[in-house]
Write a protein that holds these residues in place. Structure first.
Motif, PDB file in Angstrom:
ATOM      1  N   ASP A  51       0.848  -1.187   0.000  1.00 30.75           N
ATOM      2  CA  ASP A  51       0.000   0.000   0.000  1.00 30.75           C
ATOM      3  C   ASP A  51       0.886   1.240   0.000  1.00 30.75           C
ATOM      4  N   MET A  52       0.596   2.210  -0.864  1.00 30.61           N
ATOM      5  CA  MET A  52       1.398   3.428  -0.942  1.00 30.61           C
ATOM      6  C   MET A  52       0.875   4.537  -0.037  1.00 30.61           C
ATOM      7  N   GLY A  53      -0.178   4.282   0.735  1.00 32.44           N
ATOM      8  CA  GLY A  53      -0.627   5.236   1.739  1.00 32.44           C
ATOM      9  C   GLY A  53      -1.618   6.284   1.277  1.00 32.44           C
ATOM     10  N   CYS A  88       5.864  10.342  -4.649  1.00 36.42           N
ATOM     11  CA  CYS A  88       6.379   9.221  -3.869  1.00 36.42           C
ATOM     12  C   CYS A  88       7.676   9.649  -3.195  1.00 36.42           C
ATOM     13  N   GLN A  91       8.792   4.969   0.637  1.00 40.53           N
ATOM     14  CA  GLN A  91       7.782   3.927   0.632  1.00 40.53           C
ATOM     15  C   GLN A  91       6.363   4.474   0.572  1.00 40.53           C
ATOM     16  N   PHE A  92       6.161   5.774   0.839  1.00 38.49           N
ATOM     17  CA  PHE A  92       4.819   6.339   0.886  1.00 38.49           C
ATOM     18  C   PHE A  92       4.720   7.594   0.033  1.00 38.49           C
ATOM     19  N   GLU A  94       3.634  11.571  -0.467  1.00 42.09           N
ATOM     20  CA  GLU A  94       3.612  12.814   0.320  1.00 42.09           C
ATOM     21  C   GLU A  94       2.918  13.897  -0.492  1.00 42.09           C
TER      22      GLU A  94
END
Length: 102
Positions: A51-53, A88, A91-92, A94
């Motif tokens: 999951d990329m958030g 990106c 890992q997430f 922004e």
């Protein structure tokens, strides 16, 4: 030859696919059922999905793309007509900047 990439939930739709220079694949789409649907971005690293958030219950679609250097960006509309842009960062995702209020 087409292969199945296992691991995403079974009740999903994918609207956009993109890849980076490391060979990761990014899928943006929706997942849910009649009672609850949300929109997401997930990353396939060749072995598993992560999951990329980004989750949005309002977006008609989450649009994602990569630039020539393989950096991932996403545009996420909300229910008031604003669109949020994310990049990106590891890992997430922004948020780059808050949309203008008009």
């Amino acid at each position: 030859k087409w292969i199945t990439l296992e691991g995403l939930r079974t009740n999903y739709s994918i609207y956009h696919l993109s890849s980076d220079q490391s060979g990761n694949i990014y899928a943006s789409g929706s997942v849910g059922d009649a009672a609850d649907t949300y929109y997401y971005i997930a990353k396939w690293d060749g072995t598993t999905w992560s999951d990329m958030g980004i989750h949005s219950p309002f977006a008609a679609h989450i649009y994602s793309t990569t630039d020539k250097n393989g950096n991932l960006y996403a545009a996420v509309p909300n229910n008031t007509g604003q669109t949020f842009v994310y990049a990106c960062r590891g890992q997430f995702m922004e948020q780059l900047r808050q949309p203008d209020s008009r």
